[in-house]
Design an enzyme around this catalytic site. Structure first.
Site, short mmCIF file in Angstrom:
data_model
loop_
_atom_site.label_atom_id
_atom_site.label_comp_id
_atom_site.label_asym_id
_atom_site.label_seq_id
_atom_site.Cartn_x
_atom_site.Cartn_y
_atom_site.Cartn_z
N HIS A 227 23.57 53.82 -3.18
CA HIS A 227 22.22 53.55 -2.38
C HIS A 227 21.60 52.20 -2.75
CE1 HIS A 227 18.77 54.11 0.01
NE2 HIS A 227 18.09 55.21 -0.62
N HIS B 43 28.35 50.27 7.63
CA HIS B 43 26.72 51.02 7.44
C HIS B 43 27.26 52.22 8.19
CE1 HIS B 43 22.84 51.79 7.65
NE2 HIS B 43 22.62 51.01 6.77
N ASP C 177 23.19 44.01 2.19
CA ASP C 177 23.34 43.77 0.89
C ASP C 177 24.35 42.97 0.69
OD1 ASP C 177 21.52 45.68 -0.48
OD2 ASP C 177 23.34 47.39 0.21
N1 CMC Z 1 35.40 48.11 3.36
C1 CMC Z 1 36.66 48.74 3.77
N2 CMC Z 1 36.75 49.54 4.69
C2 CMC Z 1 35.60 50.29 4.99
C3 CMC Z 1 34.41 49.79 4.54
C4 CMC Z 1 34.40 48.91 3.67
N3 CMC Z 1 33.34 48.18 3.25
N4 CMC Z 1 33.42 50.66 5.12
C5 CMC Z 1 34.06 51.66 5.72
N5 CMC Z 1 35.46 51.35 5.80
C6 CMC Z 1 36.25 51.95 6.38
C7 CMC Z 1 36.75 53.46 5.86
O1 CMC Z 1 37.69 53.49 5.02
C8 CMC Z 1 37.17 54.29 7.28
O2 CMC Z 1 38.41 54.05 7.28
P1 CMC Z 1 39.51 54.85 8.01
O3 CMC Z 1 38.72 55.44 9.32
O4 CMC Z 1 40.62 54.38 8.37
O5 CMC Z 1 39.39 56.23 6.95
C9 CMC Z 1 36.07 53.80 8.26
O6 CMC Z 1 35.88 52.38 7.77
C10 CMC Z 1 35.04 54.40 8.27
O7 CMC Z 1 34.01 54.36 7.23
P2 CMC Z 1 33.31 55.79 6.60
O8 CMC Z 1 33.21 55.86 5.12
O9 CMC Z 1 33.50 57.08 7.35
O10 CMC Z 1 31.83 55.21 6.84
P3 CMC Z 1 30.48 55.60 6.27
O11 CMC Z 1 29.29 55.65 7.30
O12 CMC Z 1 30.64 57.15 5.70
O13 CMC Z 1 29.89 54.93 5.21
C11 CMC Z 1 29.12 53.02 4.02
C12 CMC Z 1 29.15 53.78 5.11
C13 CMC Z 1 28.06 51.82 4.01
C14 CMC Z 1 28.95 53.99 2.56
C15 CMC Z 1 30.64 52.24 3.89
O14 CMC Z 1 30.70 51.59 4.78
C16 CMC Z 1 30.89 51.58 2.54
O15 CMC Z 1 30.96 52.22 1.41
N6 CMC Z 1 30.20 50.42 2.65
C17 CMC Z 1 30.44 49.51 1.26
C18 CMC Z 1 29.17 49.67 0.45
C19 CMC Z 1 27.97 49.29 1.12
O16 CMC Z 1 28.07 47.96 1.45
N7 CMC Z 1 26.76 49.68 0.87
C20 CMC Z 1 25.54 49.54 1.39
C21 CMC Z 1 25.08 49.96 2.93
S1 CMC Z 1 24.04 49.21 3.32
C22 CMC Z 1 22.33 49.81 2.29
C23 CMC Z 1 21.38 50.72 3.21
O17 CMC Z 1 21.20 50.46 4.12
O18 CMC Z 1 20.94 51.45 2.28
#
Ligand code: CMC
Length: 437
Positions: A268, A307, A363
């Site tokens: 987070h 995101h 971020d």
């Molecule tokens: N790098 C590489 N691949 C990614 C990334 C990333 N940063 N984010 C998502 N993916 C891929 C993921 O592996 C999945 O691929 P596949 O369909 O082949 O399995 C696909 O994209 C969908 O991802 P998800 O994990 O289902 O997406 P989510 O909505 O559950 O997760 C997230 C969102 C923000 C947790 C994730 O994108 C992530 O971990 N990003 C990096 C951490 C980050 O920057 N976090 C800050 C978020 S903004 C702060 C806030 O608003 O609070």
């Protein structure tokens, strides 16, 4: 247009049910009537991590993730970041409207005059280990404030709530700055109420022996904009914690401590720190293609990308990228910026990221700005918490005054044992010996 209802057929019984739709939503409790036998509990929904469940009705923040829209009380984030201040935006979030001149003057005066903390809080600070994490110190001390303001438990009295709100917003910068100074072994600097909110914070962070600290106007404004951008983001993890804990009718200091604890987690409030570690790991532009290849092969993530809600662009990231230029003109360019920009350029052209709708989020650039402003990485979640406090308060107050809200208490799908009899230690030992044989 047809009827605003949903018809559900239960194939186990052949019965159909007509359920009202309101705001594109059905009430989960309306599903309870669906059962095979009358003595059953009734149908529930299963939604771990609340991926598709609205826990409240809200008028505070609107996000359209596909279009990259973020609005507070209807005002686009771009306009607030350009024209408003954090203190004014906090008023907007909490009261629902932008203040008049008189209202703003009074609001600012009240917040400024609640920045001082009880001297005993300093003893709490002093009790922390020299290398204690400032976010841990903030979580502990903001919760401790509830023991100083016993009237804070009068949460149903709007006048009383107002006082606690001034205290919370005012004291967040003081606690945060004191936590920082403690971790540096520096004497605490007291608030200077003639300064702006971010200016006062900078004063308490950096003041040395000068009689009057003068914040750099560009850095002061940059911090103000960063606070605005982080002020609210509807029902995220820490805000849900604020609402959930607040729903027990505990005082707001304890609820903010819980929200801040949620923000402490790396998923987070800690992602911008992860971006900096990642840029350090990449080291130089030549290593970017190999790094991207690894990410695509599932070996790690491109931090600061992607995101849960934004699937086009994060409007906060656009504002921050521009802000970074203003800050670097004063502080000098963060050498990691070139790697970050090249990384973003390459990722945005890559099919892997295009297909998954992964874009730079808030971020990706914010950590670079904080680092250029000399904030240690441990302070990043603290800066986030200062801005988010106004959003937490607005959401908490909305929850308290919503007649449909009650103490938060989710259901579960129980998959454990049926009833079984307790066995003595001897009996259990016999079973263990048997199964070992
Ligand atoms: N790098 C590489 N691949 C990614 C990334 C990333 N940063 N984010 C998502 N993916 C891929 C993921 O592996 C999945 O691929 P596949 O369909 O082949 O399995 C696909 O994209 C969908 O991802 P998800 O994990 O289902 O997406 P989510 O909505 O559950 O997760 C997230 C969102 C923000 C947790 C994730 O994108 C992530 O971990 N990003 C990096 C951490 C980050 O920057 N976090 C800050 C978020 S903004 C702060 C806030 O608003 O609070």
């Amino acid at each position: 247009m047809g009827k605003e209802t949903l018809t559900i057929t239960d194939n186990r019984t052949g019965k159909t049910y007509e359920i009202p739709i309101q705001n594109d939503t059905i009430k989960a409790l309306d599903l309870r009537q669906i059962k095979v036998k009358p003595e059953e509990f009734g149908m529930m929904t299963y939604d771990p991590a609340f991926m598709n469940t609205a826990s409240c009705k809200s008028k505070i923040t609107f996000i359209d993730g596909d279009k990259g829209i973020l609005r507070y009380r209807g005002y686009p984030i771009e306009q607030l970041a350009e024209k408003s201040t954090y203190v004014e935006t906090a008023y907007l979030l909490i009261h629902g409207e932008l203040p008049t001149k008189e209202q703003l003057d009074d609001w600012t005066f009240q917040i400024n005059h609640h920045t001082i903390i009880h001297e005993n809080i300093k003893k709490f600070m002093d009790g922390f280990h020299y290398d204690a994490n400032p976010m841990g110190m903030l979580v502990g001390t903001v919760g401790a404030l509830s023991t100083f303001y016993k009237d804070a438990k009068e949460i149903h009295d709007p006048e009383n709530r107002k006082k606690q709100i001034y205290r919370l917003i005012g004291k967040m910068i003081t606690l945060s700055a004191f936590a920082f100074r403690h971790s540096k072994g520096m004497p605490y600097a007291y608030p200077d109420n003639e300064l702006s909110y971010p200016g006062n914070f900078l004063n308490m962070l950096w003041k040395m022996t000068e009689s009057k600290f003068k914040p750099h106007p560009v850095l002061e404004r940059a911090l103000d904009v960063l606070f605005i951008l982080h002020a609210d983001h509807e029902q995220n993890c820490s805000t849900s914690a604020m609402r959930g804990v607040g729903s027990s009718h505990v005082d707001p200091f304890s609820a903010v401590a819980a929200a801040a604890a949620a923000l402490y987690g790396p998923l987070h409030g800690g992602a911008n720190a992860e971006v900096l570690y990642m840029l350090d790991e990449i080291g130089s532009k030549e290593n970017i293609p190999a790094f991207i290849k690894n990410v695509k092969e599932g070996k790690g993530k491109l931090m600061g990308f992607g995101h849960r809600v934004y699937k086009n662009f994060d409007p906060r990231a656009k504002i921050i990228k521009k802000l970074a230029e203003d800050v670097f003109a004063v502080t000098g360019r963060n050498p990691k910026l070139d790697i970050a920009m090249e990384l973003e350029r390459i990722a945005l052209k890559d099919e892997y990221f295009i297909q998954r709708k992964l874009y730079a989020n808030v971020d990706f650039y914010s950590g670079l700005i904080y680092q250029a402003m000399d904030f240690p990485i441990d302070m990043f979640p603290v800066l986030f918490a200062i801005g988010r406090t106004s959003g937490w308060i607005a959401q908490w107050q909305e929850m308290l005054t919503d007649p449909e809200q009650k103490i938060a208490r989710p259901r579960q799908v129980y998959l454990g044992y049926e009833s079984r009899d307790y066995q003595s230690l001897e009996e259990r030992s016999k079973v263990a010996v048997k199964s070992a044989v």
